[in-house]
Design a protein around this motif. Structure first.
Motif, mmCIF file in Angstrom:
data_model
loop_
_atom_site.group_PDB
_atom_site.id
_atom_site.type_symbol
_atom_site.label_atom_id
_atom_site.label_comp_id
_atom_site.label_asym_id
_atom_site.label_seq_id
_atom_site.Cartn_x
_atom_site.Cartn_y
_atom_site.Cartn_z
ATOM 1 N N GLY A 103 -23.162 -9.396 -41.259
ATOM 2 C CA GLY A 103 -23.787 -9.540 -42.580
ATOM 3 C C GLY A 103 -25.084 -10.320 -42.574
ATOM 4 O O GLY A 103 -25.762 -10.407 -43.594
ATOM 5 N N LEU A 104 -25.418 -10.906 -41.409
ATOM 6 C CA LEU A 104 -26.638 -11.729 -41.416
ATOM 7 C C LEU A 104 -27.845 -11.048 -40.761
ATOM 8 O O LEU A 104 -28.866 -11.691 -40.555
ATOM 9 N N ASP A 105 -27.698 -9.751 -40.437
ATOM 10 C CA ASP A 105 -28.862 -8.972 -40.005
ATOM 11 C C ASP A 105 -29.392 -9.428 -38.633
ATOM 12 O O ASP A 105 -28.944 -10.453 -38.097
ATOM 13 N N HIS A 106 -30.362 -8.672 -38.103
ATOM 14 C CA HIS A 106 -30.949 -9.005 -36.787
ATOM 15 C C HIS A 106 -32.456 -9.089 -36.928
ATOM 16 O O HIS A 106 -33.076 -8.137 -37.405
ATOM 17 N N LEU A 107 -33.030 -10.180 -36.450
ATOM 18 C CA LEU A 107 -34.484 -10.327 -36.562
ATOM 19 C C LEU A 107 -35.212 -9.261 -35.737
ATOM 20 O O LEU A 107 -36.308 -8.835 -36.093
ATOM 21 N N SER A 108 -34.601 -8.826 -34.653
ATOM 22 C CA SER A 108 -35.286 -7.851 -33.783
ATOM 23 C C SER A 108 -35.368 -6.464 -34.429
ATOM 24 O O SER A 108 -36.213 -5.663 -34.062
ATOM 25 N N CYS A 109 -34.498 -6.196 -35.404
ATOM 26 C CA CYS A 109 -34.461 -4.855 -36.011
ATOM 27 C C CYS A 109 -33.863 -5.003 -37.412
ATOM 28 O O CYS A 109 -32.750 -4.563 -37.677
ATOM 29 N N PRO A 110 -34.568 -5.680 -38.319
ATOM 30 C CA PRO A 110 -33.939 -6.071 -39.584
ATOM 31 C C PRO A 110 -33.784 -4.926 -40.588
ATOM 32 O O PRO A 110 -34.736 -4.180 -40.823
ATOM 33 N N THR A 111 -32.574 -4.819 -41.131
ATOM 34 C CA THR A 111 -32.341 -3.794 -42.158
ATOM 35 C C THR A 111 -31.584 -4.383 -43.361
ATOM 36 O O THR A 111 -31.372 -3.705 -44.352
ATOM 37 N N GLY A 112 -31.145 -5.637 -43.236
ATOM 38 C CA GLY A 112 -30.336 -6.251 -44.288
ATOM 39 C C GLY A 112 -31.030 -7.446 -44.911
ATOM 40 O O GLY A 112 -32.172 -7.347 -45.380
ATOM 41 N N VAL A 113 -30.349 -8.610 -44.868
ATOM 42 C CA VAL A 113 -30.885 -9.778 -45.601
ATOM 43 C C VAL A 113 -32.186 -10.324 -44.996
ATOM 44 O O VAL A 113 -33.004 -10.910 -45.720
ATOM 45 N N ILE A 114 -32.388 -10.125 -43.689
ATOM 46 C CA ILE A 114 -33.677 -10.585 -43.123
ATOM 47 C C ILE A 114 -34.795 -9.674 -43.630
ATOM 48 O O ILE A 114 -35.870 -10.151 -44.033
ATOM 49 N N ALA A 115 -34.519 -8.370 -43.649
ATOM 50 C CA ALA A 115 -35.532 -7.428 -44.177
ATOM 51 C C ALA A 115 -35.858 -7.776 -45.630
ATOM 52 O O ALA A 115 -37.030 -7.819 -46.024
ATOM 53 N N GLU A 116 -34.823 -8.079 -46.412
ATOM 54 C CA GLU A 116 -35.056 -8.422 -47.837
ATOM 55 C C GLU A 116 -35.908 -9.685 -47.954
ATOM 56 O O GLU A 116 -36.838 -9.763 -48.755
ATOM 57 N N ALA A 117 -35.566 -10.693 -47.137
ATOM 58 C CA ALA A 117 -36.312 -11.960 -47.191
ATOM 59 C C ALA A 117 -37.757 -11.746 -46.744
ATOM 60 O O ALA A 117 -38.695 -12.319 -47.323
ATOM 61 N N GLN A 118 -37.947 -10.896 -45.735
ATOM 62 C CA GLN A 118 -39.316 -10.609 -45.269
ATOM 63 C C GLN A 118 -40.113 -9.860 -46.342
ATOM 64 O O GLN A 118 -41.307 -10.118 -46.533
ATOM 65 N N ASN A 119 -39.436 -8.958 -47.064
ATOM 66 C CA ASN A 119 -40.133 -8.230 -48.139
ATOM 67 C C ASN A 119 -40.575 -9.179 -49.249
ATOM 68 O O ASN A 119 -41.676 -9.066 -49.791
ATOM 69 N N LEU A 120 -39.696 -10.113 -49.582
ATOM 70 C CA LEU A 120 -40.060 -11.087 -50.629
ATOM 71 C C LEU A 120 -41.233 -11.948 -50.162
ATOM 72 O O LEU A 120 -42.137 -12.263 -50.937
ATOM 73 N N MET A 121 -41.199 -12.328 -48.882
ATOM 74 C CA MET A 121 -42.311 -13.125 -48.336
ATOM 75 C C MET A 121 -43.618 -12.335 -48.437
ATOM 76 O O MET A 121 -44.641 -12.852 -48.896
#
Ligand SMILES: Cc1ncc(COP(=O)(O)O)c(C=O)c1O
Length: 499
Positions: free
Chosen positions: A58-76
């Protein structure tokens, strides 16, 4: 569909949930959500360890983000006015390496000022790119390198129409910016990719009272240290991109080559929450810090023996613009070097400055700076000036001429060449095989491939004598008694080779 609710902190929220979920951890890290005891855990408490996870469900992967990291990066990205953002857990250093590596192949030309951070030089070594250095404007009076003029940039672009990219610092460590908008427009006319080092510029994205950010003026890619000026934890930075000049697969490949496969969840969470705070409060807090900075400058203005290096001064020297969250004070008229004052301030007043140079000290002010701390700084500087102003005629005059040596070979050629150590005094006219610098700011005095002149040797000795924090990238010899040079006898220069 992207969700642009800036109130959300998708990664931090999920991380907290996981930390508090009482999961039985059979994954790494080995502290198992703080189920061990050590001195650090006792000091900071268990909660920090609860948030230090590797990549649980559930915490996603920075190397290939599709979940919460992708969402956080989009907000950034949205908060910074960019199309995309990439989280970095090894600072802007990694961002710069990845930018250069993804845009430049071996022997591609990249136009850049010589006063870049050492990570840019290392990016040249890794990529094999050919630097076309532009001389920055140099302030002889205070011994620092500043912005690059549009005319110098235009000349370099006109003379190198085959260049692949241009690299600009926005702002320099000392807060000076170049005319990034005009440079970007001209570079784009010639199809150059515009890359920007915003290690010291994260705050530009949140206030119109500061110089323009890279994304605002249309630059293609920027590496930005959120940790330096936007409140996230040390080493947490971002890459921002916009437009269609960046090859995102190549960028992702470079990042995945350079970043750890175990990126720190604490650092990523700190980016997520720093973005939210800056988005909602950045403008007001930056306004406040600018007011405090103005008051401090006023109070220091008439103190005998010290001079505040302010925006008016820098614009008069021909600089394009200045970030007034930096507070630069010239102290060398007291007969003390900046390095002396840096040490005295810590030892006698318990005040930690950002950096010193021969003539100046630099304080970095951010949304975390308080009125009380600035009052302490002003008082300490007044006391120091009062004491040393009386002695100044007895102390040696600080002199320093700023210069950069001539390049002989690509940094990568010199890095791979056979080499040996020689005494500093014997290195004149030799080709350097290493970078030597004062850290901070980390702007190399000499880089691999440059010719070591008498002036270089003199400068290193000057820094040694004055207590400048000299560093070599190859060993712990902070005295720089020896330097690594190219062994010319055994060196076959790979001129023209595509390596
Ligand atoms: C101008 C400049 N660029 C890049 C960097 C590297 O940034 P980081 O410390 O986030 O890796 C620094 C660090 O001080 C810097 O001063």
């Amino acid at each position: 569909m992207r969700d642009f609710n800036q109130n959300k902190t998708p990664f931090f929220t999920k991380l907290k949930e996981f930390g508090m979920s009482h999961a039985a951890p059979f994954d790494v890290p080995g502290h198992k959500l703080g189920r061990i005891e050590n001195d650090l855990q006792k000091f900071v408490g268990k909660k920090m360890y609860l948030l230090d996870s590797n990549a649980p469900v559930g915490l996603d992967h920075l190397s290939c983000p599709t979940g919460v990291i992708a969402e956080a990066q989009n907000l950034m990205a949205e908060a910074m006015g960019a199309d995309r953002s990439y989280f970095l857990t090894n600072g802007t250093t990694t961002g710069i390496l990845a930018m250069v590596l993804s845009v430049c192949k071996a022997n591609d030309k990249i136009i850049l000022p010589r006063n870049v951070h050492k990570s840019v030089i290392n990016g040249l070594i890794l990529s094999g790119a050919m630097p076309i250095f532009i001389k920055p404007n140099i302030d002889e009076l205070i011994g620092i390198a500043n912005d690059v003029s549009f005319d110098e940039v235009k000349k370099a672009i006109d003379e190198n129409t085959d260049a692949k990219a241009i690299f600009i610092i926005n702002p320099t460590y000392f807060g000076v910016v170049s005319d990034l908008k005009r440079i970007t427009d001209y570079a784009h006319l010639h199809n150059l990719v515009v890359m920007v080092d915003e290690a010291h510029g994260a705050q530009f994205y949140f206030s119109h009272k500061l110089p323009y950010s890279a994304m605002e003026v249309g630059a293609d890619i920027s590496a930005t240290s959120m940790h330096k000026t936007a409140g996230s934890l040390t080493q947490s930075s971002i890459i921002l991109t916009q437009g269609n000049r960046i090859d995102h697969q190549q960028l992702r490949a470079s990042l995945n080559m350079l970043q750890s496969t175990s990126p720190s969840s604490l650092l990523m969470a700190s980016l997520d929450v720093a973005r939210k705070t800056m988005y909602f409060q950045g403008k007001t807090k930056i306004n406040n810090v600018l007011k405090l900075a103005k008051i401090a400058r006023e109070k220091l203005k008439n103190v005998p023996g010290i001079s505040v290096i302010d925006k008016d001064y820098l614009l008069n020297q021909g600089c394009y613009d200045y970030d007034e969250t930096k507070l630069m004070v010239k102290v060398s008229d007291l007969g003390l070097s900046g390095f002396d004052v840096y040490q005295i301030m810590k030892k006698n007043y318990n005040i930690q400055l950002e950096l010193a140079e021969s003539h100046i000290i630099l304080c970095v002010l951010t949304i975390g700076t308080t009125k009380q701390d600035l009052e302490r700084l002003v008082l300490a500087l007044k006391k120091l000036a009062e004491k040393y102003h009386k002695l100044k005629d007895k102390l040696p005059k600080i002199e320093f001429r700023y210069q950069f040596p001539d390049p002989y070979a690509r940094p990568r050629d010199a890095y791979h060449a056979p080499k040996h150590l020689v005494k500093l005094e014997d290195a004149v006219d030799e080709i350097s095989a290493e970078s030597i610098m004062i850290y901070p700011p980390g702007i190399p005095i000499i880089i691999p491939g440059e010719i070591i002149t008498e002036a270089v040797v003199r400068d290193i000795k000057f820094y040694k004598e004055k207590g400048g924090a000299l560093q070599s990238d190859i060993d712990n010899d902070t005295d720089i008694d020896y330097v690594q040079i190219v062994d010319k006898e055994n060196w076959i220069k790979y001129e023209g080779d595509l390596i």
